[in-house]
Design an enzyme around this catalytic site. Structure first.
Site, PDB file in Angstrom:
ATOM      1  N   CYS A 113     -52.279 134.792  73.512  1.00 31.61           N
ATOM      2  CA  CYS A 113     -52.168 135.992  72.671  1.00 31.61           C
ATOM      3  C   CYS A 113     -52.393 137.264  73.472  1.00 31.61           C
ATOM      4  O   CYS A 113     -52.113 138.358  72.993  1.00 31.61           O
ATOM      5  CB  CYS A 113     -53.183 135.926  71.541  1.00 31.61           C
ATOM      6  SG  CYS A 113     -53.060 134.424  70.579  1.00 31.61           S
ATOM      7  N   HIS A 252     -55.505 142.622  68.465  1.00 27.05           N
ATOM      8  CA  HIS A 252     -54.779 141.370  68.216  1.00 27.05           C
ATOM      9  C   HIS A 252     -55.052 140.942  66.775  1.00 27.05           C
ATOM     10  O   HIS A 252     -56.198 140.902  66.325  1.00 27.05           O
ATOM     11  CB  HIS A 252     -55.265 140.308  69.211  1.00 27.05           C
ATOM     12  CG  HIS A 252     -54.746 138.941  68.928  1.00 27.05           C
ATOM     13  ND1 HIS A 252     -53.436 138.699  68.559  1.00 27.05           N
ATOM     14  CD2 HIS A 252     -55.363 137.721  68.930  1.00 27.05           C
ATOM     15  CE1 HIS A 252     -53.275 137.407  68.367  1.00 27.05           C
ATOM     16  NE2 HIS A 252     -54.426 136.792  68.576  1.00 27.05           N
ATOM     17  N   ASN A 282     -51.167 135.416  62.415  1.00 21.02           N
ATOM     18  CA  ASN A 282     -51.365 135.560  63.857  1.00 21.02           C
ATOM     19  C   ASN A 282     -50.053 135.219  64.567  1.00 21.02           C
ATOM     20  O   ASN A 282     -49.628 134.065  64.561  1.00 21.02           O
ATOM     21  CB  ASN A 282     -52.493 134.621  64.294  1.00 21.02           C
ATOM     22  CG  ASN A 282     -52.799 134.709  65.778  1.00 21.02           C
ATOM     23  OD1 ASN A 282     -52.030 135.277  66.547  1.00 21.02           O
ATOM     24  ND2 ASN A 282     -53.917 134.129  66.186  1.00 21.02           N
TER      25      ASN A 282
HETATM   26  O1  UT7 Z   1     -55.036 133.936  68.687  1.00 17.96           O
HETATM   27  C1  UT7 Z   1     -55.846 132.803  68.613  1.00 17.96           C
HETATM   28  C2  UT7 Z   1     -57.100 133.250  68.089  1.00 17.96           C
HETATM   29  N1  UT7 Z   1     -57.666 132.344  67.120  1.00 17.96           N
HETATM   30  C3  UT7 Z   1     -58.577 132.805  66.261  1.00 17.96           C
HETATM   31  O2  UT7 Z   1     -58.894 133.956  66.223  1.00 17.96           O
HETATM   32  C4  UT7 Z   1     -59.260 131.796  65.354  1.00 17.96           C
HETATM   33  C5  UT7 Z   1     -60.723 132.122  65.247  1.00 17.96           C
HETATM   34  N2  UT7 Z   1     -61.347 131.322  64.227  1.00 17.96           N
HETATM   35  C6  UT7 Z   1     -61.193 131.590  62.914  1.00 17.96           C
HETATM   36  O3  UT7 Z   1     -60.479 132.517  62.554  1.00 17.96           O
HETATM   37  C7  UT7 Z   1     -61.968 130.766  61.924  1.00 17.96           C
HETATM   38  O4  UT7 Z   1     -62.845 129.906  62.607  1.00 17.96           O
HETATM   39  C8  UT7 Z   1     -61.059 129.906  60.991  1.00 17.96           C
HETATM   40  C9  UT7 Z   1     -60.270 130.833  60.048  1.00 17.96           C
HETATM   41  C10 UT7 Z   1     -60.109 129.053  61.802  1.00 17.96           C
HETATM   42  C11 UT7 Z   1     -61.937 129.010  60.137  1.00 17.96           C
HETATM   43  O5  UT7 Z   1     -62.874 129.774  59.407  1.00 17.96           O
HETATM   44  P1  UT7 Z   1     -64.381 129.331  59.342  1.00 17.96           P
HETATM   45  O6  UT7 Z   1     -65.079 130.248  58.420  1.00 17.96           O
HETATM   46  O7  UT7 Z   1     -64.874 129.249  60.756  1.00 17.96           O
HETATM   47  O8  UT7 Z   1     -64.284 127.917  58.668  1.00 17.96           O
HETATM   48  P2  UT7 Z   1     -64.808 126.534  59.225  1.00 17.96           P
HETATM   49  O9  UT7 Z   1     -63.962 126.045  60.347  1.00 17.96           O
HETATM   50  O10 UT7 Z   1     -66.292 126.661  59.445  1.00 17.96           O
HETATM   51  O11 UT7 Z   1     -64.562 125.588  57.987  1.00 17.96           O
HETATM   52  C12 UT7 Z   1     -65.245 125.800  56.758  1.00 17.96           C
HETATM   53  C13 UT7 Z   1     -64.754 124.776  55.755  1.00 17.96           C
HETATM   54  C14 UT7 Z   1     -64.733 123.351  56.299  1.00 17.96           C
HETATM   55  O12 UT7 Z   1     -65.137 122.491  55.221  1.00 17.96           O
HETATM   56  P3  UT7 Z   1     -66.632 121.886  55.193  1.00 17.96           P
HETATM   57  O13 UT7 Z   1     -66.743 121.103  56.463  1.00 17.96           O
HETATM   58  O14 UT7 Z   1     -67.544 123.073  55.160  1.00 17.96           O
HETATM   59  O15 UT7 Z   1     -66.620 121.081  53.943  1.00 17.96           O
HETATM   60  C15 UT7 Z   1     -63.279 123.100  56.606  1.00 17.96           C
HETATM   61  O16 UT7 Z   1     -62.925 121.741  56.521  1.00 17.96           O
HETATM   62  O17 UT7 Z   1     -63.401 125.075  55.376  1.00 17.96           O
HETATM   63  C16 UT7 Z   1     -62.587 123.898  55.522  1.00 17.96           C
HETATM   64  N3  UT7 Z   1     -61.240 124.310  55.867  1.00 17.96           N
HETATM   65  C17 UT7 Z   1     -60.319 124.623  54.952  1.00 17.96           C
HETATM   66  N4  UT7 Z   1     -60.326 124.628  53.617  1.00 17.96           N
HETATM   67  C18 UT7 Z   1     -59.220 125.013  52.977  1.00 17.96           C
HETATM   68  C19 UT7 Z   1     -60.728 124.487  57.111  1.00 17.96           C
HETATM   69  N5  UT7 Z   1     -59.458 124.903  57.001  1.00 17.96           N
HETATM   70  C20 UT7 Z   1     -59.178 125.008  55.678  1.00 17.96           C
HETATM   71  C21 UT7 Z   1     -58.040 125.393  54.961  1.00 17.96           C
HETATM   72  N6  UT7 Z   1     -58.099 125.404  53.620  1.00 17.96           N
HETATM   73  N7  UT7 Z   1     -56.904 125.816  55.561  1.00 17.96           N
END
Ligand code: UT7
Length: 349
Positions: A113, A252, A282
């Site tokens: 990115c 970004h 993104n």
């Molecule tokens: O250019 C590349 C740059 N990449 C980025 O900037 C990504 C940076 N990271 C993020 O933006 C965030 O970490 C995410 C948006 C990917 C995830 O957000 P988060 O608040 O860190 O969520 P998490 O990974 O801690 O997951 C929380 C919960 C989990 O469930 P449990 O384990 O708490 O029951 C996941 O399984 O959300 C669940 N989950 C979803 N639920 C519904 C993960 N993806 C999804 C989804 N829909 N798409």
């Protein structure tokens, strides 16, 4: 010493809009989860006939039209993409041919990115050295073909698109300062593991959705919140500007929470930060030029403004530039003239 000023811009996004509700039809996710965790409402997915090369040609042509520069006047073409049409040849050569450019240098930059930002800094070096007068810098991604609907935490975040700028030797404006960084320790956190020479695609892999983009969201989130404001502050250290001079931050477009965190840490208000990730998700190396082009078209970026660009991504890599815009700019891109730019609140953070 001449400096590389932005004298034209353009962008292209595929027609097909994919809403969060549509993704919820084939994945266990929801509009509420995607919007609250990332700020994304919808993204664009390329049509079957489109490729990274075709989208790049479109945005590149629009940027050249905006600048009033003929393809034959470009001295160097830089195309940032981590989703090129082929591993080889470089997509930059396809784009050069598609734009009808002469056989000048053309280079693909694969820096996740952060690629477009590396492109802007590279263009500036060639212009400052006096070896190039006009450089076309394009950032394009077609990531939708690498998304697996079995990996909901990654698949909901990405979209396709392209943006471009023309940089030209000038006495006003240009890249005032920059910082580029890379830390291979984090290489596994954003990766397309198969399809390269380390792990060629196999029959079994294809059955498992490969090649697929994999991301450790939590690790990248931690990295991003640490690096975004830090990179801007570091670029400011060698700049003639302070944070008080920044008219607009174009970050970004990965996650609204990450952007908000960086803006707060820098002490910037909402109307100093440009966001369009709600409409495009993104788009990796395309995200900054796409946002920059829309910011110009909507009149948020004005002649003489000081703009900060900041990116992070696969590698892990990062970069920031403090840019001065020239004191006169084309009124609007050809694209904005034919379809007036959105000026509603969704274009701002
Ligand atoms: O250019 C590349 C740059 N990449 C980025 O900037 C990504 C940076 N990271 C993020 O933006 C965030 O970490 C995410 C948006 C990917 C995830 O957000 P988060 O608040 O860190 O969520 P998490 O990974 O801690 O997951 C929380 C919960 C989990 O469930 P449990 O384990 O708490 O029951 C996941 O399984 O959300 C669940 N989950 C979803 N639920 C519904 C993960 N993806 C999804 C989804 N829909 N798409």
């Amino acid at each position: 010493m001449p400096t590389g000023s932005i004298v034209g811009w353009g962008h292209y996004v595929p027609e097909r809009v994919v809403t969060n509700d549509e993704l919820s039809e084939y994945m266990d996710t929801s509009d509420e989860w995607i919007r609250s965790r990332s700020g994304i409402r919808e993204r664009r997915f390329a049509a079957d006939h489109e490729t990274t090369a075709t989208m790049s040609v479109e945005s590149g042509r629009r940027a050249l039209d905006c600048a009033g520069v003929a393809p034959s006047d470009v001295d160097l073409l830089l195309v940032a993409s981590s989703s090129p049409d082929y591993l080889t040849p470089p997509v930059s050569s396809q784009v050069q041919q598609g734009l009808g450019m002469p056989t000048v240098g053309a280079m693909q930059l694969t820096v996740g990115c952060t690629g477009f930002l590396y492109g802007v800094v590279t263009a500036e070096q060639f212009i400052q050295a006096g070896t190039c007068e006009t450089v076309l810098v394009i950032g394009t991604e077609l990531i939708s073909r690498w998304l697996s609907w079995n990996t909901r935490s990654t698949a909901v975040l990405f979209g396709d698109g392209s943006g471009a700028v023309v940089m030209q030797a000038s006495d006003t404006g240009g890249v005032d300062s920059h910082v580029l960084g890379s830390d291979g320790e984090g290489a596994q956190h954003i990766i397309v593991p198969s399809g390269g020479v380390a792990q060629p695609v196999t029959h079994e892999g294809v059955d498992n959705d490969e090649p697929t983009l994999e991301m450790n969201g939590r690790e990248v989130f931690k990295f991003a919140t640490r690096i975004m404001d830090g990179a801007v502050k570091e670029a400011l250290r060698t700049s003639s500007h302070t944070v008080a001079d920044i008219d607009l931050l174009i970050p970004h477009q990965a996650n609204a929470r990450i952007i908000q965190y960086a803006a707060n840490s820098l002490g910037l208000s909402d109307d100093q930060v440009f966001m369009n990730l709600d409409r495009y998700g993104n788009t990796s190396a395309a995200s900054i030029p796409l946002a920059l082009s829309e910011a110009f078209d909507a009149g948020y970026a004005q002649p003489g403004d000081t703009i900060a660009l900041v990116a992070f991504g696969a590698g892990l890599t990062w970069g920031a530039t403090i840019l001065d815009l020239p004191t006169s700019l084309p009124a609007l891109s050809a694209q904005a003239r034919s379809s007036p730019a959105r000026t509603d609140a969704s274009a701002r953070s």
